[in-house]
Scaffold this motif. Structure first.
Motif, PDB file in Angstrom:
ATOM      1  N   ASN A  23      -3.472   2.959   3.822  1.00 54.64           N
ATOM      2  CA  ASN A  23      -2.989   1.677   4.304  1.00 54.64           C
ATOM      3  C   ASN A  23      -1.466   1.652   4.342  1.00 54.64           C
ATOM      4  N   LEU A  24      -0.833   2.173   3.299  1.00 54.33           N
ATOM      5  CA  LEU A  24       0.623   2.209   3.272  1.00 54.33           C
ATOM      6  C   LEU A  24       1.184   3.059   4.404  1.00 54.33           C
ATOM      7  N   LEU A  61      -5.868   0.263   8.005  1.00 52.34           N
ATOM      8  CA  LEU A  61      -5.209  -0.902   7.417  1.00 52.34           C
ATOM      9  C   LEU A  61      -6.209  -1.805   6.697  1.00 52.34           C
ATOM     10  N   GLN A  63       2.798  -7.635   6.016  1.00 55.91           N
ATOM     11  CA  GLN A  63       2.076  -6.368   6.114  1.00 55.91           C
ATOM     12  C   GLN A  63       1.240  -6.354   7.391  1.00 55.91           C
ATOM     13  N   TRP A  64       1.152  -5.197   7.998  1.00 50.73           N
ATOM     14  CA  TRP A  64       0.204  -5.034   9.103  1.00 50.73           C
ATOM     15  C   TRP A  64      -1.206  -4.975   8.544  1.00 50.73           C
ATOM     16  N   THR A  65      -2.076  -5.733   9.142  1.00 49.31           N
ATOM     17  CA  THR A  65      -3.492  -5.741   8.770  1.00 49.31           C
ATOM     18  C   THR A  65      -4.307  -5.247   9.961  1.00 49.31           C
ATOM     19  N   PHE A 120       8.375  -0.016   3.174  1.00 56.51           N
ATOM     20  CA  PHE A 120       8.738  -1.295   3.766  1.00 56.51           C
ATOM     21  C   PHE A 120      10.221  -1.424   4.100  1.00 56.51           C
ATOM     22  N   GLN A 125       1.111   1.384   7.693  1.00 53.76           N
ATOM     23  CA  GLN A 125       2.083   0.317   7.898  1.00 53.76           C
ATOM     24  C   GLN A 125       3.210   0.785   8.815  1.00 53.76           C
ATOM     25  N   ILE A 153      -0.560 -11.274   1.892  1.00 53.46           N
ATOM     26  CA  ILE A 153      -0.418 -10.142   2.814  1.00 53.46           C
ATOM     27  C   ILE A 153       0.673 -10.362   3.854  1.00 53.46           C
ATOM     28  N   PHE A 157      10.902  -2.266   7.728  1.00 53.78           N
ATOM     29  CA  PHE A 157      10.502  -3.603   8.147  1.00 53.78           C
ATOM     30  C   PHE A 157      11.694  -4.555   8.197  1.00 53.78           C
ATOM     31  N   VAL A 164       6.300   2.240  -2.308  1.00 52.38           N
ATOM     32  CA  VAL A 164       6.175   0.960  -1.600  1.00 52.38           C
ATOM     33  C   VAL A 164       7.510   0.555  -0.993  1.00 52.38           C
TER      34      VAL A 164
END
Length: 572
Positions: free
Chosen positions: A135-136, A195, A210-212, A42, A139, A207, A45, A38
């Motif tokens: 999902n990760l 995502l 985070q990109w959704t 990130f 991102q 959230i 980011f 994780v």
């Protein structure tokens, strides 16, 4: 080859960031726990958050709403800001265009590194389900697409780097804009499938950052919306479809806030208007509260009025102001563009027009600083914010001139007004994000809002206007606009058929300017409507041609890679 070579030029990177953990990504012993994965995902980011500064400068100071005038000798900087205002940049200027290029490619390189690492990992080993792991990975792919949208927007002709480790997968020189556009489109469509989806209102805080599905869809909407600019193809119908899906909740529930400032306030991580934001905090980083973004949008001595003198980010400055509506003699200008304060004045009762004021308990009202700024000093004496290094109290005007200590009802005799003739009274200042006083515990807890639902609504409205569906567009815009005016004024300020105000193409561009004032997007809105090079606004005449619709590749960038070619209209 392009990826590493380009990043090697980026000596202006985010020097305040701690690189220690990221330097270990990719070694045999780094990925030991779920948290390690994780953290790696990130890490890019934070760099992305830092990089918003150069985009803000390029997209606002080259446009018609924000200015950086000289002030009693301050803020000339060798004409740096005049070059942006007059569209006179060139290959030797360096500065913000080079920072934008380098910052985006640094971020792309970081994303590529992590994406390739993720491809080597077994999700089960770290306790991820396949959906969680996908999902990760998505991102960083969505973040990479965000960087590439910025590059195609600013430079159009850029290399395509998709690998950190295998340079044969990257272009040596630039690719055609259509190639880059197709790559971004494909990536975002895939990411939308991978995502996570926001499941319920009131869950944004879980959230944020985070990109959704909705956030990636909004990026795709941005790409389609400006496709005619980027690749000469009309994709407004595609933009309209994606925007309508977001608004219909296909990608999760969002709603327009009751207050204009909710999406910028200290607890905006809980706002259902925010679709994607970068988390900021007084205890960590807050790149939107920096000089190149929103920290220097107030008078130089505003801390006395704001009572934030102990704030971690330090003293303020006066880099940005609103382009003026009046000449120094008090006569209203007649420009079709610029004059943002007059555009706000067009509709009575706009709550955003109130003088900015901290109300205590992490609350504020108003967005603008104008007139006298009164305060009480530590000895209980009533005072007014004054000019730095000069002995006059500020009386901030919607005009640019050398007013000094001229009384509020007095004006100058000379109409001359340009970027070199200002003082500290020149141009209304503003606070998009709040400047709470020291005693408020949430003083700088606002996150940076990158995408919010009104952008989707305004995009959809413009698409409908372009199809001749004015009434439909009006109703969409009114969903947002009604929160900005008292109930008794709505009949006058809402667009027809719900009110008396008339909506047309010029008004659509003006309304983009009001709702998204100083949010780092004005340049592309002017370009999309064909006004960036042809328009006239304060101290700005039309360009000789349209080559400044994109920026040049600066000298260090060209020197770093012989395969790169200068953008059309610029020398080498």
């Amino acid at each position: 080859m392009a990826g590493c070579v380009l990043m090697a030029t980026a000596s202006v990177g985010c020097t305040n960031l701690d690189e220690t953990l990221y330097d270990q990504v990719g070694t045999q012993n780094y990925y030991n726990t779920k948290s390690d994965v994780v953290r790696a995902v990130f890490r890019p980011f934070e760099h992305a958050f830092w990089s918003i500064q150069s985009r803000h400068v390029l997209n606002e100071l080259s446009a018609d709403q924000l200015i950086t005038p000289s002030r009693d000798g301050w803020w000339d900087d060798g004409g740096r800001w005049r070059k942006l205002h007059y569209h006179q940049w060139n290959v030797e200027d360096g500065g913000d265009a080079q920072t934008e290029w380098n910052g985006c490619f640094q971020g792309i390189g970081q994303c590529n590194y992590v994406i390739e690492d993720m491809q080597k990992l077994d999700p089960a080993k770290f306790g991820f389900s396949q959906a969680e792991f996908d999902n990760l990975a998505a991102q960083c792919r969505a973040l990479r697409a965000w960087f590439y949208i910025r590059l195609i927007d600013a430079f159009r002709n850029v290399p395509l780097a998709v690998s950190f480790n295998d340079m044969s997968k990257n272009s040596v020189g630039q690719v055609e804009p259509k190639v880059l556009y197709t790559f971004i489109e494909s990536e975002l469509k895939d990411c939308i499938n991978l995502l996570a989806k926001k499941e319920a209102l009131g869950t944004n805080a879980q959230i944020q950052g985070q990109w959704t599905k909705a956030a990636a869809a909004a990026l795709l909407m941005r790409l389609y919306f400006n496709a005619e600019v980027y690749i000469g193809e009309d994709h407004f119908a595609d933009a309209e479809k994606v925007a309508q899906d977001i608004l219909d909740g296909v990608y999760g529930p969002y709603k327009v806030a009751d207050r204009w400032d909710e999406a910028f306030d200290w607890n905006n991580d809980t706002s259902d208007e925010v679709i994607f934001g970068f988390p900021g905090s007084q205890a960590y980083t807050y790149w939107h509260y920096q000089g190149d973004t929103f920290w220097w949008t107030v008078p130089a001595r505003a801390r006395y009025y704001l009572k934030d003198s102990k704030c971690k980010a330090g003293d303020h400055n006066c880099k940005y102001a609103a382009s003026p509506s009046f000449d120094p003699t008090g006569e209203l200008y007649t420009y079709d563009l610029g004059m943002p304060i007059q555009n706000f004045r067009k509709y009575p009762g706009d709550v955003r027009m109130k003088l900015y004021k901290n109300l205590g308990n992490n609350k504020r009202e108003g967005m603008f600083f104008y007139g006298y700024l009164d305060y009480v000093d530590e000895n209980g004496t009533a005072k007014r914010v004054g000019a730095p290094e000069r002995s006059y109290d500020l009386y901030i005007r919607d005009a640019v001139g050398n007013f000094q200590d001229l009384a509020p009802d007095r004006w100058l005799a000379d109409k001359t007004s340009n970027l070199t003739t200002g003082d500290h009274n020149s141009g209304w200042h503003f606070a998009k994000y709040p400047f709470y006083p020291d005693e408020d515990e949430n003083q700088m807890e606002s996150d940076f809002t990158e995408i919010r639902l009104p952008e989707v609504i305004y995009t959809l409205a413009e698409c409908k206007i372009r199809r001749g569906k004015k009434a439909d567009a009006a109703k969409l815009l009114n969903q947002v606009r009604r929160r900005n005016y008292p109930a008794e004024n709505l009949d006058e300020v809402l667009y027809q058929p719900e009110g008396k105000a008339e909506l047309n193409e010029k008004e659509m561009l003006d309304e983009w300017g009001r709702e998204f004032f100083a949010e780092g997007r004005r340049r592309i809105d002017l370009i999309r409507w064909g006004k960036f090079n042809t328009g006239t606004w304060w101290d700005k005449t039309p360009d000789a041609d349209a080559h400044t619709i994109i920026f040049p590749l600066m000298r260090p960038i060209l020197d770093a890679n012989a395969a790169l070619k200068q953008n059309p209209g610029y020398n080498n």
